[in-house]
Motif scaffolding. Sequence first.
Motif, PDB file in Angstrom:
ATOM      1  N   UNK A 242      -4.162  -0.099   8.760  1.00  0.00           N
ATOM      2  CA  UNK A 242      -3.005  -1.398   8.031  1.00  0.00           C
ATOM      3  C   UNK A 242      -2.338  -1.383   9.690  1.00  0.00           C
ATOM      4  N   UNK A 243      -1.174  -0.432  10.018  1.00  0.00           N
ATOM      5  CA  UNK A 243      -0.476  -0.092  11.177  1.00  0.00           C
ATOM      6  C   UNK A 243      -0.966  -0.463  12.024  1.00  0.00           C
ATOM      7  N   UNK A 244      -2.175   0.099  12.761  1.00  0.00           N
ATOM      8  CA  UNK A 244      -3.089  -0.477  14.244  1.00  0.00           C
ATOM      9  C   UNK A 244      -3.350  -2.092  14.095  1.00  0.00           C
ATOM     10  N   UNK A 245      -3.613  -2.619  12.561  1.00  0.00           N
ATOM     11  CA  UNK A 245      -4.409  -4.091  12.948  1.00  0.00           C
ATOM     12  C   UNK A 245      -2.722  -4.937  12.843  1.00  0.00           C
ATOM     13  N   UNK A 246      -1.660  -4.340  12.994  1.00  0.00           N
ATOM     14  CA  UNK A 246       0.169  -4.570  12.823  1.00  0.00           C
ATOM     15  C   UNK A 246       1.244  -5.121  11.288  1.00  0.00           C
ATOM     16  N   UNK A 247       0.808  -3.399  10.859  1.00  0.00           N
ATOM     17  CA  UNK A 247       1.780  -3.691   9.471  1.00  0.00           C
ATOM     18  C   UNK A 247       2.116  -2.483  10.055  1.00  0.00           C
ATOM     19  N   UNK A 248       2.506  -2.696  11.213  1.00  0.00           N
ATOM     20  CA  UNK A 248       3.239  -1.567  11.324  1.00  0.00           C
ATOM     21  C   UNK A 248       4.983  -1.601  11.131  1.00  0.00           C
ATOM     22  N   UNK A 249       5.065  -2.829  10.961  1.00  0.00           N
ATOM     23  CA  UNK A 249       6.922  -2.869  10.321  1.00  0.00           C
ATOM     24  C   UNK A 249       7.146  -2.832   9.539  1.00  0.00           C
ATOM     25  N   UNK A 250       5.746  -3.533   8.341  1.00  0.00           N
ATOM     26  CA  UNK A 250       5.851  -3.408   6.727  1.00  0.00           C
ATOM     27  C   UNK A 250       6.506  -1.564   6.433  1.00  0.00           C
ATOM     28  N   UNK A 251       5.004  -1.408   7.395  1.00  0.00           N
ATOM     29  CA  UNK A 251       5.268   0.666   6.967  1.00  0.00           C
ATOM     30  C   UNK A 251       6.635   1.471   7.391  1.00  0.00           C
ATOM     31  N   UNK A 252       7.051   0.767   8.296  1.00  0.00           N
ATOM     32  CA  UNK A 252       8.284   1.431   8.352  1.00  0.00           C
ATOM     33  C   UNK A 252       9.338   1.199   7.695  1.00  0.00           C
ATOM     34  N   UNK A 253       9.311   0.120   7.355  1.00  0.00           N
ATOM     35  CA  UNK A 253      10.511  -0.666   6.303  1.00  0.00           C
ATOM     36  C   UNK A 253       9.991  -0.029   5.253  1.00  0.00           C
ATOM     37  N   UNK A 254       8.779   0.234   4.899  1.00  0.00           N
ATOM     38  CA  UNK A 254       8.392   1.102   3.294  1.00  0.00           C
ATOM     39  C   UNK A 254       9.404   2.760   3.786  1.00  0.00           C
ATOM     40  N   UNK A 255       8.750   3.247   5.130  1.00  0.00           N
ATOM     41  CA  UNK A 255       9.394   4.721   5.124  1.00  0.00           C
ATOM     42  C   UNK A 255      10.902   4.487   4.950  1.00  0.00           C
ATOM     43  N   UNK A 256      11.575   3.469   5.767  1.00  0.00           N
ATOM     44  CA  UNK A 256      13.127   3.479   5.125  1.00  0.00           C
ATOM     45  C   UNK A 256      13.332   3.631   3.146  1.00  0.00           C
ATOM     46  N   UNK A 257      13.124   2.412   3.079  1.00  0.00           N
ATOM     47  CA  UNK A 257      13.095   2.216   1.843  1.00  0.00           C
ATOM     48  C   UNK A 257      13.092   2.701   0.871  1.00  0.00           C
TER      49      UNK A 257
ATOM     50  N   UNK B 189       0.692  -1.308  -0.237  1.00  0.00           N
ATOM     51  CA  UNK B 189       0.209   0.146  -0.588  1.00  0.00           C
ATOM     52  C   UNK B 189       0.810   1.385  -0.336  1.00  0.00           C
ATOM     53  N   UNK B 190       1.760   0.842   0.466  1.00  0.00           N
ATOM     54  CA  UNK B 190       3.123   2.082   0.356  1.00  0.00           C
ATOM     55  C   UNK B 190       3.308   2.840  -0.700  1.00  0.00           C
ATOM     56  N   UNK B 191       4.107   1.626  -1.247  1.00  0.00           N
ATOM     57  CA  UNK B 191       4.243   1.159  -2.438  1.00  0.00           C
ATOM     58  C   UNK B 191       3.751   1.906  -3.487  1.00  0.00           C
ATOM     59  N   UNK B 192       1.999   1.715  -3.675  1.00  0.00           N
ATOM     60  CA  UNK B 192       1.017   2.159  -4.964  1.00  0.00           C
ATOM     61  C   UNK B 192       1.197   3.818  -4.042  1.00  0.00           C
ATOM     62  N   UNK B 193       0.936   4.117  -3.028  1.00  0.00           N
ATOM     63  CA  UNK B 193       0.800   5.065  -2.716  1.00  0.00           C
ATOM     64  C   UNK B 193       2.391   6.162  -3.181  1.00  0.00           C
ATOM     65  N   UNK B 194       2.984   6.267  -2.548  1.00  0.00           N
ATOM     66  CA  UNK B 194       4.277   6.479  -3.375  1.00  0.00           C
ATOM     67  C   UNK B 194       4.401   6.643  -5.158  1.00  0.00           C
ATOM     68  N   UNK B 195       4.068   5.707  -5.697  1.00  0.00           N
ATOM     69  CA  UNK B 195       3.219   5.514  -7.544  1.00  0.00           C
ATOM     70  C   UNK B 195       2.686   6.696  -7.982  1.00  0.00           C
TER      71      UNK B 195
END
Length: 203
Positions: free
Chosen positions: A155-170, A132-138
Motif C-alpha cells: 500500500x505504501x509503494x502504491x502511493x499510500x505512504x503519506x497515510x502510513x506516515x501519519x498513522x505511525x505518528x498518531x 489498515x494501520x489502525x486495524x493492525x494496531x487494534x
Amino acid sequence: MERLGKVSEWNDDRGFGFIAPLDGEPTRVFFHVRDYRLDGRRPEVGELVKFRAQRQRDGKWRAQAVQRTVPAVRRASPATPARGPSRPPSVVPGAVAVLAYALLIAWGIRAGRLPAEAMFLPMILSAITYVFYALDKHAAQTGRWRTQETTLHLLELLGGWPGAWVAQQTLRHKSRKPGYRVAFWTMVLLHVAALGAWLWTRR
C-alpha cells in the motif's frame, strides 16, 4: 492465589509478553495486554508485578489480573548513563517528504503532465493505508489476526505512504521497529522515483 514476578519479555507491537515468577515455577508465564490492569500505560521489561497464574487446556500457563507493584527496574552499564523513555523518530523528515511529494504532484498537474484528478489518488490510497494501520494496531492490542507487513508495504509503494506516515505518528504503530522503518522509507523512495521517472517521460 496471587504471585509475584518480573516482566522478562514484552512485545509492544503484538501486545503480549512473559513474566518470570519470583518463586521460580514455572520459569515463565505468558500474559496479554488485556490481562494488564493499569490504564494509561503499557508493561515494561523489568517491572515487578503481582498476578494469578492459570494453566490452559494446552498445558501452558497464562497470567491474569496482572498488576504493577513497584516502579520498573532498569539496568544500565557503569559506563553508560541510564536513558529515559524511548521516543518515536522525529516527525521532521516525514513532514518534509510529504510536503515535497505534494509539491511534485502539484507541479505535474500545473505542467500538464498529470490530470487534475491525480491529486485525489494519493489521498484515497493514504486513507486506505491509514485504516489498515489502525486495524493492525487494534489486532495487536487484542491478540487478533495481524495484517502482514508485506501488505502494508505494498500500500505504501502504491502511493499510500503519506497515510502510513501519519498513522505511525498518531497511532504510534510501526514507528519504533528499525527494520520496518527501513522498508517503509524504501517504499517511499521507490514510489517517488517511479513517479519522477514517469513525469520525466511526459515532457
